[in-house]
Design an enzyme around this catalytic site. Sequence first.
Site, mmCIF file in Angstrom:
data_model
loop_
_atom_site.group_PDB
_atom_site.id
_atom_site.type_symbol
_atom_site.label_atom_id
_atom_site.label_comp_id
_atom_site.label_asym_id
_atom_site.label_seq_id
_atom_site.Cartn_x
_atom_site.Cartn_y
_atom_site.Cartn_z
ATOM 1 N N GLY A 142 27.020 43.821 43.355
ATOM 2 C CA GLY A 142 27.099 42.356 43.396
ATOM 3 C C GLY A 142 27.067 41.879 44.838
ATOM 4 O O GLY A 142 27.803 40.965 45.223
ATOM 5 N N SER A 164 24.739 40.350 46.435
ATOM 6 C CA SER A 164 23.756 39.313 46.751
ATOM 7 C C SER A 164 24.393 38.019 47.237
ATOM 8 O O SER A 164 23.756 37.226 47.911
ATOM 9 C CB SER A 164 22.881 39.047 45.528
ATOM 10 O OG SER A 164 23.678 38.765 44.406
ATOM 11 N N ARG A 165 25.639 37.785 46.886
ATOM 12 C CA ARG A 165 26.259 36.520 47.327
ATOM 13 C C ARG A 165 27.779 36.665 47.360
ATOM 14 O O ARG A 165 28.303 37.747 47.100
ATOM 15 C CB ARG A 165 25.844 35.370 46.401
ATOM 16 C CG ARG A 165 26.177 35.626 44.946
ATOM 17 C CD ARG A 165 25.338 34.727 44.030
ATOM 18 N NE ARG A 165 25.367 35.202 42.662
ATOM 19 C CZ ARG A 165 26.238 34.798 41.742
ATOM 20 N NH1 ARG A 165 27.139 33.903 42.029
ATOM 21 N NH2 ARG A 165 26.201 35.294 40.519
ATOM 22 N N ASN A 184 32.284 45.607 43.661
ATOM 23 C CA ASN A 184 32.568 44.177 43.801
ATOM 24 C C ASN A 184 32.070 43.352 42.610
ATOM 25 O O ASN A 184 32.608 42.291 42.329
ATOM 26 C CB ASN A 184 31.921 43.683 45.101
ATOM 27 C CG ASN A 184 31.898 42.178 45.199
ATOM 28 O OD1 ASN A 184 32.915 41.551 45.468
ATOM 29 N ND2 ASN A 184 30.732 41.575 44.957
ATOM 30 N N SER A 210 42.125 41.659 41.520
ATOM 31 C CA SER A 210 42.391 40.223 41.603
ATOM 32 C C SER A 210 43.879 40.000 41.403
ATOM 33 O O SER A 210 44.556 40.811 40.747
ATOM 34 C CB SER A 210 41.642 39.488 40.492
ATOM 35 O OG SER A 210 42.132 38.167 40.355
ATOM 36 N N TYR A 255 39.809 39.077 31.779
ATOM 37 C CA TYR A 255 39.650 39.323 33.221
ATOM 38 C C TYR A 255 40.895 40.045 33.775
ATOM 39 O O TYR A 255 40.774 40.994 34.549
ATOM 40 C CB TYR A 255 39.437 37.967 33.896
ATOM 41 C CG TYR A 255 39.113 37.981 35.364
ATOM 42 C CD1 TYR A 255 37.809 38.203 35.808
ATOM 43 C CD2 TYR A 255 40.094 37.726 36.321
ATOM 44 C CE1 TYR A 255 37.502 38.175 37.162
ATOM 45 C CE2 TYR A 255 39.799 37.693 37.671
ATOM 46 C CZ TYR A 255 38.499 37.919 38.090
ATOM 47 O OH TYR A 255 38.200 37.891 39.434
ATOM 48 N N LYS A 292 40.788 43.776 35.500
ATOM 49 C CA LYS A 292 41.234 43.993 36.884
ATOM 50 C C LYS A 292 42.444 44.934 36.931
ATOM 51 O O LYS A 292 42.553 45.763 37.836
ATOM 52 C CB LYS A 292 41.558 42.654 37.552
ATOM 53 C CG LYS A 292 40.347 41.729 37.711
ATOM 54 C CD LYS A 292 39.229 42.389 38.497
ATOM 55 C CE LYS A 292 38.133 41.404 38.891
ATOM 56 N NZ LYS A 292 37.035 42.048 39.628
ATOM 57 N N ILE A 335 39.489 32.505 46.368
ATOM 58 C CA ILE A 335 38.554 32.583 47.489
ATOM 59 C C ILE A 335 37.391 31.641 47.200
ATOM 60 O O ILE A 335 36.913 31.568 46.055
ATOM 61 C CB ILE A 335 38.021 34.036 47.655
ATOM 62 C CG1 ILE A 335 39.171 35.060 47.681
ATOM 63 C CG2 ILE A 335 37.119 34.154 48.890
ATOM 64 C CD1 ILE A 335 40.134 34.948 48.840
HETATM 65 P P1 NAI Z 1 30.357 35.568 42.578
HETATM 66 O O1 NAI Z 1 30.210 35.083 41.185
HETATM 67 O O2 NAI Z 1 29.980 34.697 43.717
HETATM 68 O O3 NAI Z 1 29.599 36.960 42.756
HETATM 69 C C1 NAI Z 1 29.685 37.957 41.803
HETATM 70 C C2 NAI Z 1 28.658 38.986 42.119
HETATM 71 O O4 NAI Z 1 28.660 39.981 41.092
HETATM 72 C C3 NAI Z 1 27.269 38.414 42.175
HETATM 73 O O5 NAI Z 1 26.567 38.984 43.250
HETATM 74 C C4 NAI Z 1 26.674 38.862 40.842
HETATM 75 O O6 NAI Z 1 25.273 39.020 40.893
HETATM 76 C C5 NAI Z 1 27.352 40.187 40.648
HETATM 77 N N1 NAI Z 1 27.307 40.628 39.279
HETATM 78 C C6 NAI Z 1 27.782 39.990 38.180
HETATM 79 N N2 NAI Z 1 27.529 40.708 37.081
HETATM 80 C C7 NAI Z 1 26.879 41.821 37.496
HETATM 81 C C8 NAI Z 1 26.335 42.945 36.827
HETATM 82 N N3 NAI Z 1 26.424 43.070 35.512
HETATM 83 N N4 NAI Z 1 25.719 43.917 37.563
HETATM 84 C C9 NAI Z 1 25.625 43.801 38.897
HETATM 85 N N5 NAI Z 1 26.119 42.745 39.585
HETATM 86 C C10 NAI Z 1 26.728 41.779 38.890
HETATM 87 O O7 NAI Z 1 31.849 36.035 42.680
HETATM 88 P P2 NAI Z 1 32.795 36.373 43.926
HETATM 89 O O8 NAI Z 1 33.808 35.316 43.975
HETATM 90 O O9 NAI Z 1 32.023 36.724 45.122
HETATM 91 O O10 NAI Z 1 33.508 37.677 43.321
HETATM 92 C C11 NAI Z 1 33.288 38.984 43.742
HETATM 93 C C12 NAI Z 1 34.370 39.867 43.154
HETATM 94 O O11 NAI Z 1 35.635 39.439 43.620
HETATM 95 C C13 NAI Z 1 34.424 39.837 41.630
HETATM 96 O O12 NAI Z 1 34.728 41.127 41.144
HETATM 97 C C14 NAI Z 1 35.580 38.887 41.358
HETATM 98 O O13 NAI Z 1 36.173 39.162 40.119
HETATM 99 C C15 NAI Z 1 36.490 39.219 42.523
HETATM 100 N N6 NAI Z 1 37.457 38.168 42.820
HETATM 101 C C16 NAI Z 1 37.047 36.916 43.223
HETATM 102 C C17 NAI Z 1 37.987 35.942 43.491
HETATM 103 C C18 NAI Z 1 37.616 34.568 43.946
HETATM 104 O O14 NAI Z 1 38.507 33.735 44.089
HETATM 105 N N7 NAI Z 1 36.355 34.263 44.232
HETATM 106 C C19 NAI Z 1 39.421 36.204 43.340
HETATM 107 C C20 NAI Z 1 39.728 37.541 42.941
HETATM 108 C C21 NAI Z 1 38.774 38.472 42.687
#
Ligand code: NAI
Length: 243
Positions: free
Chosen positions: A9, A11-12, A89, A141, A154, A158, A187
């Site tokens: 993940g 990409s962003r 991630n 998380s 979720y 986690k 975040i």
């Molecule tokens: P986001 O939604 O911006 O990015 C998620 C990433 O995971 C994307 O790049 C997406 O393409 C990828 N992804 C989703 N399903 C996928 C799959 N089946 N195969 C490959 N890639 C896949 O989310 P964010 O906020 O950057 O989250 C990243 C990690 O951090 C996640 O695991 C999320 O649960 C965790 N997290 C985020 C928090 C937040 O506040 N943003 C808080 C706690 C944990």
Amino acid sequence: MAKYALVTGGSRGIGRAVAVRLAKAGYNILINYVSRIGEAEKTMALIREAGQDGEILQFDVASAEETRKALEGWQARNPEEYIEVIVNNAGIRRDNIMALMPEDDWNRVLQVSLGGFFNVTQPLLAPMMRRKYGRIISMASVSGLMGMQGQANYSAAKAGIISASKALAKEIARKNITVNCVAPGFIKTDMTEGLDEATLCRNIPAGRFGTVEEVADVVAFLASPEASYVTGNVISINGGLYT
Ligand code: NAI
């Protein structure tokens, strides 16, 4: 020999920041993404700006077969190399109170987050153990530590990642491989877009959401040689929300 880190993940959001931060630490980066090639290419451009190289690998971490094929393909093209750092991630959320949660939302969140942890990490363990050095860092998380209403799926995924990481840490500590998690609070990313930030911030002692760079810096520490005696642990990055 180049050193390689894989960020799922990547990409962003947090994944992109981690990829760029690890590039700055001298790693070539394998960016996994599932659907948005344009975003993955942007991450790759940032990695090149940081002076490193890498490759974009498209696969769905929820599919063991797709994941294995992509990772074996990379290994076959790079027989001398191995993936030294894994950052699990990739994650999704499909929030709903449990009473109303469709089975599919339960399953998909578990398959991507917890299934992805296994599907990505398992095939990479043997080469890592042969080289006797590695770092495995997974995105947990605050939800996996305290349990959050509306997130039974979720929170379960986690919490599962945390326990699986602790178990794996014990299995491979003697191989010089550490296995840790980070547990972000709120975040600023696409995932938290649309949440009522002002209301949520009232409960965060730091009074704000965190940045992706603040998460990436902790991941970079756990990925570094200096973190060699930290394993089976979870580092929270949450502005004091839950301690
Ligand atoms: P986001 O939604 O911006 O990015 C998620 C990433 O995971 C994307 O790049 C997406 O393409 C990828 N992804 C989703 N399903 C996928 C799959 N089946 N195969 C490959 N890639 C896949 O989310 P964010 O906020 O950057 O989250 C990243 C990690 O951090 C996640 O695991 C999320 O649960 C965790 N997290 C985020 C928090 C937040 O506040 N943003 C808080 C706690 C944990």
